[in-house]
Enzyme design. Structure first.
Site, PDB file in Angstrom:
ATOM      1  N   HIS A 253      47.663  88.068 116.518  1.00  0.00           N
ATOM      2  CA  HIS A 253      47.030  87.847 115.216  1.00  0.00           C
ATOM      3  C   HIS A 253      45.561  87.583 115.333  1.00  0.00           C
ATOM      4  CE1 HIS A 253      50.953  87.967 114.057  1.00  0.00           C
ATOM      5  NE2 HIS A 253      51.296  86.804 114.542  1.00  0.00           N
TER       6      HIS A 253
ATOM      7  N   GLU B 134      47.681 121.364 131.564  1.00  0.00           N
ATOM      8  CA  GLU B 134      48.815 121.110 130.676  1.00  0.00           C
ATOM      9  C   GLU B 134      50.017 121.951 131.076  1.00  0.00           C
ATOM     10  OE1 GLU B 134      46.668 120.724 126.430  1.00  0.00           O
ATOM     11  OE2 GLU B 134      46.074 122.407 127.682  1.00  0.00           O
TER      12      GLU B 134
ATOM     13  N   ASN C  85      50.517 114.842 127.232  1.00  0.00           N
ATOM     14  CA  ASN C  85      51.526 115.160 126.221  1.00  0.00           C
ATOM     15  C   ASN C  85      52.066 116.581 126.413  1.00  0.00           C
ATOM     16  OD1 ASN C  85      50.308 112.825 125.459  1.00  0.00           O
ATOM     17  ND2 ASN C  85      49.769 113.455 123.394  1.00  0.00           N
ATOM     18  N   ASP C  86      51.160 117.543 126.549  1.00  0.00           N
ATOM     19  CA  ASP C  86      51.618 118.918 126.732  1.00  0.00           C
ATOM     20  C   ASP C  86      52.155 119.161 128.139  1.00  0.00           C
ATOM     21  OD1 ASP C  86      51.691 120.446 124.443  1.00  0.00           O
ATOM     22  OD2 ASP C  86      49.514 120.667 124.373  1.00  0.00           O
TER      23      ASP C  86
ATOM     24  N   CYS D 258      43.588 112.602 129.568  1.00  0.00           N
ATOM     25  CA  CYS D 258      43.220 112.398 128.166  1.00  0.00           C
ATOM     26  C   CYS D 258      44.424 112.385 127.241  1.00  0.00           C
ATOM     27  CB  CYS D 258      42.214 113.439 127.710  1.00  0.00           C
ATOM     28  SG  CYS D 258      42.893 115.093 127.570  1.00  0.00           S
TER      29      CYS D 258
END
Lengths: 580, 85
Positions: free
Chosen positions: A186, A424, A447-448, A491
């Site tokens: 918080h 990738e 990701n790829d 990345c």
């Protein structure tokens, strides 16, 4: 002067005298008993709980927004039925109300403390509720923070509860510093909402002597205890020395900022932390969070939702806007990554594609439409002429050394020396040493790379378990790529997990690029560990067979992350995340 | 034995706001409601602390169980809360 480091979670610089919040309710004596009427004693406990819950609710309503949600959740904790059942049971067995409350909370505290990320971070909330209930029962007043002060102070605490901070204003607090806290704590959320600089997860903060003047850099996560006047002046607003006495207070966080100082490991190796951005509108977040540049500038937004390719001039204007914000800092631009999930009417594949993700996408499309690529490269070169970023361009979906060579040649023709390729496609990672001879750098899009390594569509929720960024197969591919010996960045969103940031560094990544809000966590995680620890963590992770085991094995070598926090989810970034 | 097996779709899992809404909805009912991982120990769905302790992430499956009057309607309501992305 001493310097402390933590995670900068709310940007800007604050300067003021340290005010230490040292409130600890004494633990009720173990074995304390009540004098025999369990019904009355239980009623006493319940009344205290009800008062605390009501106060939390009231303060929440008064604050509104994010703070209200947080305080409501705490009120729910106070009124938790399992907790009251435990308290009643203990009182029935003769335990005094104060101790019964303490013991009942302890049971849940232990369970939450074992949890991950968000759950573990709720321990502080629970402790705060417990202390408030015990204070009610014993008649000890809860601590108040000075709501008024002659000069803004720097509030230093082990941790801050929302109820503590909810009543403060930016007129009295120059900055927040806490020893604990994670990305979703918080203190971070409320400090940002208040526009007050904050550093959390800063070991040793509470050893600062009360009243010492402290300078807090909420962007870099650095705290200077007893800085000299010149330092304060430079950091606060760069006013000339001798311009009168230094005032306490804060820099406006809205002025022009420069990219942050380099992130380093504990033993001094530089690991630049860069931001993934989708266009000019993301620049402020990148600078606010202390990114040292841009590691992935996705250029799709310029090309989407239109019938024809954007003109050279149009492109130059947008690129310039981004470049101007990063003078002298690296900006890595990914040329248009079309095809697959981002079809464009003016860049149609040559035939029908039953599997667009395996079709003409990224660099493959440019083989058919080389003009679109050359125009974009020219626009980038021109935008960089009158701005001064360290511009680098990279091509998506490169699979072979031949493709890498083709792209490098085109970039050179446009006058761009720093041309790299994205890794990738598993084939490119497997033969990284072949590609290394044809390109200046690699940038791994986790990701790829994961999608193609596991043959699993990233868009399918049912296959999500196959996309664990900690998967040893993925770590192996990253290690192979980095071993080719040219600069290698990561990345994908994998870089956003602070523990994984250390592991990627250990695997040989030379830069990390991530969603802007993850930068402070990666910075703090790296600052707390040596290269040797990162390498040991990476090796341990690769020895594991499953992603969960890999993470656990890595954490053994990363003691600074013992209270491991999960990287904050960034729905905004995720919403526009193209293949990266 | 009315129960619902649901995949938690909310991005933050069964934490934060979805957890609060879930617990508040369960707490309004007069009957007992439990939540468990498939094959796991059921916990009280009216207890925010028990729900947090379960630490259910996005994409995980939970089993919500209730018995008594209007159990089906309550279960549908609770299942809907966690199925919202």
């Amino acid at each position: 002067m001493t310097t402390l480091t933590g995670a900068g979670v709310s940007p800007g610089t604050g300067y003021g005298a340290a005010f230490l919040l040292r409130f600890k309710i004494a633990e009720p004596a173990a074995g304390s008993r009540h004098d025999g009427d369990p019904v009355a004693e239980t009623a006493r406990a319940e009344a205290a709980v009800a008062r605390v819950a009501a106060t939390l609710e009231e303060r929440g309503v008064a604050c509104g927004g994010e703070a209200e949600e947080v305080l409501r959740a705490q009120a729910m904790m106070a009124l938790d039925p399992e907790l009251s059942a435990d308290v009643a049971g203990l009182i029935d067995a003769g335990v005094a109300a104060e101790r019964a409350v303490y013991d009942a909370f302890l049971r849940f505290r232990d369970v939450l403390a074992e949890g991950r990320g968000y759950v573990a971070e709720r321990v502080a909330d629970l402790d705060d509720v417990r202390d408030r209930v015990i204070a009610e029962l014993t008649g000890v007043p809860m601590p108040g923070l000075p709501g008024e002060a002659e000069a803004p102070y720097v509030l230093v605490a082990h941790d801050l509860s929302p109820a503590d901070t909810a009543t403060l204003s930016r007129d009295v607090v120059a900055a927040f510093v806490t020893e604990r806290g994670g990305p979703t704590s918080h203190t971070a959320i409320l400090a940002r909402a208040m526009g007050v600089p904050a550093v959390v997860a800063c070991p040793g903060a509470t050893s600062i002597a009360e009243g010492t003047m402290v300078l807090v850099d909420g962007t870099a996560g650095v705290i200077m205890v007893g800085p000299d006047e010149a330092e304060v002046r430079t950091r606060l607003n760069g006013s000339a020395p001798g311009a009168g006495p230094v005032e306490t207070g804060r820099t406006s966080t809205g002025t022009a900022r420069t990219p942050a100082a380099p992130a380093r490991t504990a033993d001094g190796r530089r690991v630049p932390l860069l931001a993934n951005i989708g266009g000019p509108r993301d620049v402020a977040a990148a600078l606010d969070n202390g990114a040292e540049g841009v590691g992935l500038f996705r250029t799709e937004m310029l090309f989407l939702d239109r019938e024809d390719s954007p003109s050279l001039e149009e492109q130059v204007a947008v690129y310039r806007e981004v470049f101007e914000a990063f003078p002298g800092a690296p900006v890595v631009v990914r040329v248009l990554d079309a095809g697959a999930d981002k079809p464009l009417p003016f860049l149609r594949p040559t035939g029908d594609e039953p599997n667009p993700a395996l079709g003409e996408r990224g660099i493959r499309l440019f083989r058919t439409y080389p003009d679109v690529l050359t125009t974009q490269l020219q626009a980038l070169a021109r935008a960089a002429e009158d701005t001064s970023p360290l511009l680098q361009v990279m091509a998506p979906m490169v699979a072979t050394a031949d493709e890498a060579a083709w792209f490098t040649a085109l970039a050179r023709e446009a006058g761009l020396a720093g041309a790299g390729v994205m890794i990738e496609v598993p084939a490119a990672a497997l033969r990284a040493h072949d590609l290394a001879g044809q390109t200046a750098f690699f940038s791994i899009g986790t990701n790829d790379l994961s999608q193609y390594a596991f043959a699993a569509d990233r868009e399918l929720p049912s296959l999500a378990p196959l996309h664990a960024p900690w998967h040893p197969a993925l770590l192996d591919l990253i290690a192979l790529t980095a071993a080719a010996g040219i600069p290698t960045g990561v990345c994908g969103e994998a870089a956003a997990d602070p523990a994984l940031a250390c592991v990627l560094t250990g695997l040989g990544a030379t830069t990390l690029s991530m969603t802007p809000t993850a930068v402070p966590w990666a910075r703090a995680a790296l600052a707390g560990h040596t290269v040797a620890q990162c390498e040991a963590a990476a090796a341990a992770a690769r020895r594991a067979a499953a992603p969960e085991d890999a993470r656990e094995a890595a954490l053994v070598h990363l003691p600074g992350l013992a209270e491991a926090v999960d990287a904050p989810a960034d729905p905004v970034a995720r919403g526009e995340a193209g293949p990266s | 034995m009315p129960e619902r097996k649901v995949v938690v779709e909310s991005e933050v899992g069964l934490h934060a706001r979805p957890a609060a809404t879930f617990v508040q909805t369960a707490a309004k009912a007069a009957i007992d409601v439990t939540v468990a991982r498939p094959g796991g120990t059921p916990v009280n769905a009216k207890s925010i602390l028990s729900i947090l302790a379960l630490d259910v992430r996005s994409g995980e499956t939970i089993v919500i169980h209730a018995e008594g009057e209007d159990a089906d309607r309550l279960l549908d309501e609770l299942a809907a809360i966690v199925s919202v992305p």
